[in-house]
Design an enzyme around this catalytic site. Structure first.
Site, PDB file in Angstrom:
ATOM      1  CB  SER A   1      -0.829  -0.092   1.353  1.00  0.00           C
ATOM      2  OG  SER A   1      -1.395   1.098   1.469  1.00  0.00           O
TER       3      SER A   1
ATOM      4  CE1 TYR B   1      -3.495  -2.312   5.402  1.00  0.00           C
ATOM      5  CE2 TYR B   1      -3.198  -0.124   4.855  1.00  0.00           C
ATOM      6  CZ  TYR B   1      -3.390  -1.367   4.629  1.00  0.00           C
ATOM      7  OH  TYR B   1      -3.707  -1.543   3.000  1.00  0.00           O
TER       8      TYR B   1
HETATM    9  N1  LIG Z   1      -8.361  -1.755  -1.793  1.00  0.00           N
HETATM   10  C1  LIG Z   1      -7.319  -0.724  -1.804  1.00  0.00           C
HETATM   11  O1  LIG Z   1      -7.372   0.424  -1.938  1.00  0.00           O
HETATM   12  C2  LIG Z   1      -6.070  -1.286  -1.151  1.00  0.00           C
HETATM   13  C3  LIG Z   1      -4.952  -0.355  -1.014  1.00  0.00           C
HETATM   14  C4  LIG Z   1      -3.459  -0.953  -0.915  1.00  0.00           C
HETATM   15  C5  LIG Z   1      -3.348  -2.140  -0.367  1.00  0.00           C
HETATM   16  N2  LIG Z   1      -4.327  -2.968  -0.620  1.00  0.00           N
HETATM   17  C6  LIG Z   1      -4.168  -4.297  -0.338  1.00  0.00           C
HETATM   18  O2  LIG Z   1      -4.565  -5.273  -1.251  1.00  0.00           O
HETATM   19  C7  LIG Z   1      -5.156  -6.362  -0.618  1.00  0.00           C
HETATM   20  C8  LIG Z   1      -6.441  -6.912  -0.654  1.00  0.00           C
HETATM   21  O3  LIG Z   1      -7.410  -6.023  -0.434  1.00  0.00           O
HETATM   22  P1  LIG Z   1      -8.878  -5.657  -1.018  1.00  0.00           P
HETATM   23  O4  LIG Z   1      -8.918  -4.266  -1.340  1.00  0.00           O
HETATM   24  O5  LIG Z   1      -8.995  -6.711  -1.997  1.00  0.00           O
HETATM   25  O6  LIG Z   1      -9.592  -5.902   0.265  1.00  0.00           O
HETATM   26  P2  LIG Z   1     -10.931  -6.650   0.843  1.00  0.00           P
HETATM   27  O7  LIG Z   1     -11.774  -6.578  -0.314  1.00  0.00           O
HETATM   28  O8  LIG Z   1     -11.254  -6.239   2.384  1.00  0.00           O
HETATM   29  O9  LIG Z   1     -10.416  -8.204   0.622  1.00  0.00           O
HETATM   30  C9  LIG Z   1      -9.519  -8.767   1.463  1.00  0.00           C
HETATM   31  C10 LIG Z   1      -9.463 -10.343   1.341  1.00  0.00           C
HETATM   32  O10 LIG Z   1      -8.446 -10.768   2.457  1.00  0.00           O
HETATM   33  C11 LIG Z   1      -8.971 -11.885   2.994  1.00  0.00           C
HETATM   34  N3  LIG Z   1      -8.434 -11.817   4.540  1.00  0.00           N
HETATM   35  C12 LIG Z   1      -8.368 -11.432   5.279  1.00  0.00           C
HETATM   36  N4  LIG Z   1      -7.829 -11.975   6.377  1.00  0.00           N
HETATM   37  C13 LIG Z   1      -7.643 -13.037   6.097  1.00  0.00           C
HETATM   38  C14 LIG Z   1      -7.015 -14.219   6.700  1.00  0.00           C
HETATM   39  N5  LIG Z   1      -6.724 -14.422   8.087  1.00  0.00           N
HETATM   40  N6  LIG Z   1      -6.815 -15.414   5.907  1.00  0.00           N
HETATM   41  C15 LIG Z   1      -7.131 -15.546   4.655  1.00  0.00           C
HETATM   42  N7  LIG Z   1      -7.646 -14.263   4.062  1.00  0.00           N
HETATM   43  C16 LIG Z   1      -7.922 -13.138   4.511  1.00  0.00           C
HETATM   44  C17 LIG Z   1     -10.609 -11.768   2.854  1.00  0.00           C
HETATM   45  O11 LIG Z   1     -11.272 -12.714   3.021  1.00  0.00           O
HETATM   46  P3  LIG Z   1     -12.512 -12.935   3.992  1.00  0.00           P
HETATM   47  O12 LIG Z   1     -13.389 -12.969   2.714  1.00  0.00           O
HETATM   48  O13 LIG Z   1     -12.433 -14.345   4.367  1.00  0.00           O
HETATM   49  O14 LIG Z   1     -12.611 -12.047   4.767  1.00  0.00           O
HETATM   50  C18 LIG Z   1     -10.540 -11.201   1.578  1.00  0.00           C
HETATM   51  O15 LIG Z   1     -10.878 -11.896   0.587  1.00  0.00           O
HETATM   52  C19 LIG Z   1      -4.830  -6.204   0.870  1.00  0.00           C
HETATM   53  O16 LIG Z   1      -3.527  -6.667   1.268  1.00  0.00           O
HETATM   54  C20 LIG Z   1      -4.708  -4.865   1.071  1.00  0.00           C
HETATM   55  O17 LIG Z   1      -3.948  -4.387   2.238  1.00  0.00           O
HETATM   56  C21 LIG Z   1      -5.442  -2.537  -0.817  1.00  0.00           C
END
Ligand SMILES: NC(=O)c1ccc[n+]([C@@H]2O[C@H](COP(=O)([O-])OP(=O)(O)OC[C@H]3O[C@@H](n4cnc5c(N)ncnc54)[C@H](OP(=O)(O)O)[C@@H]3O)[C@@H](O)[C@H]2O)c1
Length: 286
Positions: free
Chosen positions: A138, A164
């Site tokens: 991020s 975070y």
């Molecule tokens: N969206 C953004 O703007 C953004 C920006 C910077 C970085 N990121 C990074 O991108 C990645 C994906 O984020 P996203 O935006 O797709 O968020 P999201 O929609 O909230 O999805 C998060 C995913 O992580 C899974 N997860 C959480 N805890 C877990 C665990 N203990 N074991 C296995 N799976 C787990 C969730 O599964 P469940 O369905 O089981 O909860 C879900 O599939 C993250 O690492 C995040 O930090 C995102």
């Protein structure tokens, strides 16, 4: 200038990819697109039924396996059952600004989900990996401050947002040290960082920060956010590259090789974070 999209993915037939947290959000889009390009996609998820429903009717080969990256027993079981080549590991699962909570191993839940669990998973799978490891990071790693004496928030007052940012900086430093170790051992495996910018997923659902909803003009839709991960996973970028959106502040746009924050390029700190994480997890420090 032509912008890179998922339509530019190479043919991935014969390639095996693991994506953690692939049941929704960016992980699900990444899984769908890599499968569409021909990859055998292994989805490591907490809720296998939900992931199964999410890919029902989606073209491609999906292999859905239980994995809770915050539970080191689950991580070891997932890695221990692996056999054969793994071309690409994508450490995507993550949580943001969640309340303080301890895992079954007594570790901080946010730090373990975003950093310690992926660290253990990567180390345990490394002998099988033939192409690269992608770490979802991020832009907020730039604000990260790491307390090496308290990586896991035992003695300090917990702050969800600071945890975070620190976990994402730890991931950036993990990539740096992993790449150093891979190169030193003569391995051709790469470690690559992917920042989606800000993508409108459910990630910030727990957060007090309402940035995503207030400033949609500055953000990526999830499809475009996932492009950074897809690019980092498949394009010929140098080891420890930081792939992120090419637009304002690295928050939105199409994928390009950018530069991580200065703190993420400190080799001494990277080695120390590696050792501190290995101590925390009781993981093999390769
Ligand atoms: N969206 C953004 O703007 C953004 C920006 C910077 C970085 N990121 C990074 O991108 C990645 C994906 O984020 P996203 O935006 O797709 O968020 P999201 O929609 O909230 O999805 C998060 C995913 O992580 C899974 N997860 C959480 N805890 C877990 C665990 N203990 N074991 C296995 N799976 C787990 C969730 O599964 P469940 O369905 O089981 O909860 C879900 O599939 C993250 O690492 C995040 O930090 C995102």
């Amino acid at each position: 200038m032509t912008k890179w999209t998922a339509n530019d993915l190479p043919d991935l037939t014969g390639r095996t990819v693991v994506i953690t947290g692939a049941g929704r959000g960016l992980g699900l889009i990444t899984a769908r697109e890599l499968a569409r390009a021909g990859a055998h996609v292994v989805m490591g998820v907490r809720d296998t039924g939900k992931a199964q429903r999410a890919v029902t009717g989606v073209p491609g080969t999906f292999d859905i396996r239980p994995l809770d990256v915050a539970d080191l027993t689950s991580v070891r079981a997932f890695a221990g059952s692996w056999s054969g080549d793994l071309h690409i590991l994508i450490n995507n699962a993550g949580v943001m600004d969640i309340p303080a909570e301890r895992t079954a191993d007594g570790l901080d839940l946010q730090t373990t989900t975003n950093h310690t669990g992926p660290f253990v998973l990567t180390n345990l799978l490394l002998e099988h990996i033939t192409d690269r490891v992608v770490h979802a990071t991020s832009q907020l790693h730039r604000q990260g401050k790491i307390d090496l004496s308290d990586l896991d928030w035992r003695t300090r007052k917990y702050d969800g947002m600071r945890a975070y940012e620190a976990s994402k900086l730890a991931g950036v430093l993990f990539s740096l040290e992993l790449q150093r170790r891979l190169s030193a051992s003569g391995s051709r495996v790469r470690s690559v960082l992917a920042s989606p910018g800000i993508a409108r997923t459910a990630l910030a659902a727990h957060s007090r920060s309402n940035f995503i909803n207030r400033f949609t003009f500055l953000t990526n839709d999830p499809e475009r956010g996932a492009l950074s991960v897809l690019y980092a996973a498949t394009q010929d970028v140098p080891g420890n590259s930081y792939v992120g959106p090419d637009g304002f502040g690295g928050l939105r746009g199409y994928p390009a090789v950018r530069r991580q924050g200065k703190a993420g390029l400190d080799p001494v700190m990277a080695a120390r974070v590696w050792e501190a994480t290995a101590d925390l997890a009781g993981a093999p420090a390769r």
